[in-house]
Every structure is written in C-alpha cells, then in structure tokens.
Design an enzyme around this catalytic site. Structure first.
Site, mmCIF file in Angstrom:
data_model
loop_
_atom_site.group_PDB
_atom_site.id
_atom_site.type_symbol
_atom_site.label_atom_id
_atom_site.label_comp_id
_atom_site.label_asym_id
_atom_site.label_seq_id
_atom_site.Cartn_x
_atom_site.Cartn_y
_atom_site.Cartn_z
ATOM 1 N N SER A 130 0.822 -1.218 0.000
ATOM 2 C CA SER A 130 0.000 0.000 0.000
ATOM 3 C C SER A 130 0.851 1.261 0.000
ATOM 4 C CB SER A 130 -0.861 -0.022 1.267
ATOM 5 O OG SER A 130 -1.432 1.230 1.491
ATOM 6 N N TYR A 154 -2.315 0.756 10.432
ATOM 7 C CA TYR A 154 -2.535 0.046 9.168
ATOM 8 C C TYR A 154 -1.282 0.130 8.289
ATOM 9 C CZ TYR A 154 -4.039 -0.721 4.348
ATOM 10 O OH TYR A 154 -4.127 -1.165 3.053
HETATM 11 N N1 LIG Z 1 -8.479 -0.566 -1.914
HETATM 12 C C1 LIG Z 1 -7.390 0.184 -1.846
HETATM 13 O O1 LIG Z 1 -7.441 1.365 -2.170
HETATM 14 C C2 LIG Z 1 -6.067 -0.387 -1.385
HETATM 15 C C3 LIG Z 1 -4.956 0.467 -1.392
HETATM 16 C C4 LIG Z 1 -3.728 -0.038 -0.974
HETATM 17 C C5 LIG Z 1 -3.618 -1.365 -0.604
HETATM 18 N N2 LIG Z 1 -4.716 -2.168 -0.589
HETATM 19 C C6 LIG Z 1 -4.535 -3.570 -0.174
HETATM 20 O O2 LIG Z 1 -5.154 -4.396 -1.149
HETATM 21 C C7 LIG Z 1 -5.689 -5.556 -0.536
HETATM 22 C C8 LIG Z 1 -7.166 -5.688 -0.877
HETATM 23 O O3 LIG Z 1 -7.868 -4.540 -0.417
HETATM 24 P P1 LIG Z 1 -9.402 -4.299 -0.746
HETATM 25 O O4 LIG Z 1 -9.593 -2.853 -0.951
HETATM 26 O O5 LIG Z 1 -9.835 -5.254 -1.773
HETATM 27 O O6 LIG Z 1 -10.051 -4.648 0.672
HETATM 28 P P2 LIG Z 1 -11.225 -5.658 1.022
HETATM 29 O O7 LIG Z 1 -11.479 -5.484 2.488
HETATM 30 O O8 LIG Z 1 -12.353 -5.479 0.085
HETATM 31 O O9 LIG Z 1 -10.577 -7.068 0.754
HETATM 32 C C9 LIG Z 1 -9.830 -7.797 1.707
HETATM 33 C C10 LIG Z 1 -10.434 -9.173 1.809
HETATM 34 O O10 LIG Z 1 -9.656 -9.914 2.745
HETATM 35 C C11 LIG Z 1 -10.525 -10.672 3.535
HETATM 36 N N3 LIG Z 1 -9.909 -10.930 4.832
HETATM 37 C C12 LIG Z 1 -9.709 -10.052 5.856
HETATM 38 N N4 LIG Z 1 -9.168 -10.700 6.903
HETATM 39 C C13 LIG Z 1 -9.008 -11.980 6.512
HETATM 40 C C14 LIG Z 1 -8.502 -13.125 7.177
HETATM 41 N N5 LIG Z 1 -8.066 -13.062 8.441
HETATM 42 N N6 LIG Z 1 -8.484 -14.307 6.510
HETATM 43 C C15 LIG Z 1 -8.959 -14.388 5.227
HETATM 44 N N7 LIG Z 1 -9.451 -13.337 4.567
HETATM 45 C C16 LIG Z 1 -9.468 -12.140 5.198
HETATM 46 C C17 LIG Z 1 -11.779 -9.819 3.709
HETATM 47 O O11 LIG Z 1 -12.930 -10.592 4.035
HETATM 48 C C18 LIG Z 1 -11.874 -9.166 2.344
HETATM 49 O O12 LIG Z 1 -12.749 -9.880 1.495
HETATM 50 C C19 LIG Z 1 -5.402 -5.403 0.954
HETATM 51 O O13 LIG Z 1 -4.227 -6.112 1.236
HETATM 52 C C20 LIG Z 1 -5.205 -3.922 1.140
HETATM 53 O O14 LIG Z 1 -4.352 -3.662 2.244
HETATM 54 C C21 LIG Z 1 -5.938 -1.708 -0.968
#
Ligand SMILES: NC(=O)c1ccc[n+]([C@@H]2O[C@H](COP(=O)([O-])OP(=O)(O)OC[C@H]3O[C@@H](n4cnc5c(N)ncnc54)[C@H](O)[C@@H]3O)[C@@H](O)[C@H]2O)c1
Length: 326
Positions: A130, A154
C-alpha cells in the site's frame, strides 16, 4: 495455472479472481468474509467469479477460511503455482482503534503465506502492499526508495508485511513481488471510500463531504489497471524481489475530485467540509516509472473516465449496491 487469491472475496481480490478465471486459470479464493463491511458485497464478488467459471475454461473454488490459520494456508499454498496475497484488514482510521487486529491479520497472516510458500514449490508470491507505507512525504511523487514512515497502524502493518516478504525473497530464494497500490476504486468498491461516498451522496441529492480542507492529493487508481499489473506477473519474473508503485495516470486534490463528481451528477449541490483525521495521509502520488520499466505497467484510465465508468456501473447496480454502502 493454479492460482490462489487470498482475500479473493474482497474488492481487489474479487476482480483479480474473476479476471484470472476468465483468462482460463484454476482459481482458489481464500476469504473469511470479515464483516468489516457488508459481506453481501463479497458474496456478489464470489458470484461474479463463479459466473466467469460457468462461461469459460477457467475454474473457481471458494474456501472460507482465515489467513491466521496456518494449516489452512499451508494446504492451499502448497497446491498453488502463484499466490496473490490480498487478504488484509483494510482501513486506516479503524486501525487506530484496534492496532493488534491489523498486526495479526496483516503481518502474521502474511507470515503464514510466506512460510507455506517457502516450504512448497511456489513460483511466485505477489503481495498487495500500500501507498500508506510512505506516510510522510519528503518528496513527491514517491519513488519506491522514498523513506517509509507510516502514520497509522494500518500503514505500519502493511510495511511489516512487505519487509517480511522481501526478506523471505532474499533469505529463502522465494520469488516475491510487492505492489504498492495507490487508492484503488471501481465497481463493487468498498464503502466509505471518497469516490463511492461522493457518487452515492450526489445521486441522492446530498452534498459530498470532504474531510479537512480538501487540498490533500491522491492518485486514484482504477481497478482494471491494478488487475493488469497483477496479470503481468504471471508472465514475467522481471519484478521478482522488487517493490513497485501501482498508481494512476494523474494526481488530484480531494476537493477537485468532489467538485468533478458534483458537477457531473448534481451541480446544484454545495460541498461540505468536516474535520480531517490525523491517520489519513496528506498526499499520495506515485512515480510509476519502475513498474513501467520492469513490467510495462501503463495506467490507462484517467480519473474522469474512471469516475464516469464507476458512476455508470453504480446506476446499473444501484438496487443491490446502494443499500449495502449507506
Ligand atoms: N483498496 C485500496 O485502495 C487499497 C490500497 C492499498 C492497498 N490495498 C490492499 O489491497 C488488498 C485488498 O484490499 P481491498 O480494498 O480489496 O479490501 P477488502 O477489504 O475489500 O478485501 C480484503 C479481503 O480480505 C478478507 N480478509 C480479511 N481478513 C481476513 C482473514 N483473516 N483471513 C482471510 N481473509 C481475510 C476480507 O474478508 C476481504 O474480502 C489489501 O491487502 C489492502 O491492504 C488496498
């Protein structure tokens, strides 16, 4: 190929899984349906993956489980050629309330994936990192070797996960890549993100709310560009051992974004301002030249096009999506 997408029921993981299935791969999704936001959005993501499998040559399997469970993770990773590790507890502000949970899922969960990959024949682990690892900007746009000084638990947990991933790559000769995503948006996005909030409020005749004075800047990255970066990592080892910024074509102030959305959807509305949260980054802006050089990453969706595409999708899916995000 046999692919594992952890967090594959989430926003980014859901799109990855669906596209990989469409590309003809055998995709396993591991997700615990964490109720951080309405899990019916995640069920919808799963439906999209299954539908893609019904229409083409790829396959889709959902395993409901937790990345904190090393046995489950071991089993799934050992059967995958490439692992896209998206599972994480997302959300900057809630991490201030409950930092330990972020550590357990984002750091220990990643270690489970890495241990399993080290002990298997895994061809590559791709970590969703991130832009929040940067924290305070010393210079913009961020190059990957810019100092990392997260301003939220985070961000600290994502940085720890990234450092472990790189260390495992070095010490155990494990092919690893970390993609630092910059604010990703698009269809089925999580609630409580600026773009979904602005669009939803404007379509309902409510003024968009900006936190702080709105001079904060962001790279908003369209989901299709993020999918494309991940897809490329099935084809090349050029980024192994590397951290790459995955950002957008342009950088925009939040207040400008709010005005853009408001002007497109409800020009009569004013913009409201509320207090800024300390854990929110002031500016994020990606230099994506390393990703371009190594994996031909070329973001193609401008913020205007992306907002238009998201809004169109929102209108088409308003009946089920809107009640789940408001
Ligand atoms: N959306 C953004 O803008 C963004 C930006 C930077 C980084 N990220 C990273 O990208 C990845 C996906 O983010 P996203 O926006 O799709 O978020 P999201 O919350 O939609 O997806 C994360 C998924 O992980 C699952 N999860 C959480 N804890 C878990 C566990 N203990 N075991 C199994 N599954 C678990 C959740 O149920 C969820 O479906 C993450 O690693 C996040 O840190 C996202």
């Amino acid at each position: 190929m046999q692919l594992l997408v952890t967090g594959g029921a989430g926003f980014i993981g859901g799109h990855l899984a669906e596209h990989f299935v469409k590309d003809g791969h055998a995709v396993t999704v591991l997700d615990n349906f964490e109720p951080f936001y309405d899990t019916r959005i995640k069920e919808h993501n799963v439906e999209q993956g299954r539908a893609a499998a019904n229409e083409g040559d790829g396959s889709y399997r959902l395993v409901e489980g937790d990345v904190r469970n090393a046995t489950v993770v071991d089993d799934l990773v050992s059967n995958a050629e490439v692992v896209f590790h998206q599972a994480a507890q997302a959300g900057v502000r809630p991490s201030v309330e409950n930092p330990r949970k972020y550590d357990e899922i984002n750091v220990d969960g990643t270690l489970n994936v890495l241990d399993a990959a080290r002990d298997s024949e895994t061809e590559r682990v791709v970590l969703a990192s991130s832009s929040s690892v940067y924290g305070r900007p010393h210079s913009l746009p961020y190059e990957e070797d810019h100092p990392t000084q997260p301003v939220s638990p985070y961000g600290a947990s994502k940085l720890a996960a990234e450092r472990y991933t790189m260390a495992y790559g070095d010490v155990y000769d494990l092919p690893v890549v970390a993609l630092r995503y910059f604010t990703v948006y698009g269809p089925r996005m999580r609630p409580n993100m600026a773009i979904s909030n602005f669009v939803s409020r404007c379509l309902n005749g409510e003024p968009p709310v900006v936190y702080g004075d709105g001079t904060q800047t962001r790279d908003f990255t369209y989901i299709e560009d993020v999918v494309q970066a991940n897809r490329t990592l099935l084809l090349t080892d050029a980024a192994d051992g590397k951290v790459l910024n995955i950002g957008s074509t342009d950088n925009i102030e939040i207040r400008t974004l709010a005005r853009e959305v408001r002007n497109q959807l409800a020009p009569e509305l004013d913009i409201e301002y509320d207090e800024r949260h300390d854990a929110d980054a002031e500016h994020t802006h990606a230099d994506t030249s390393k990703a371009r050089d190594l994996i031909d990453y070329e973001p193609t969706t401008t913020i205007r096009e992306g907002v238009e595409r998201f809004t169109e999708w929102y209108r088409d899916n308003r009946d089920w999506y809107e009640p789940l995000i408001r």
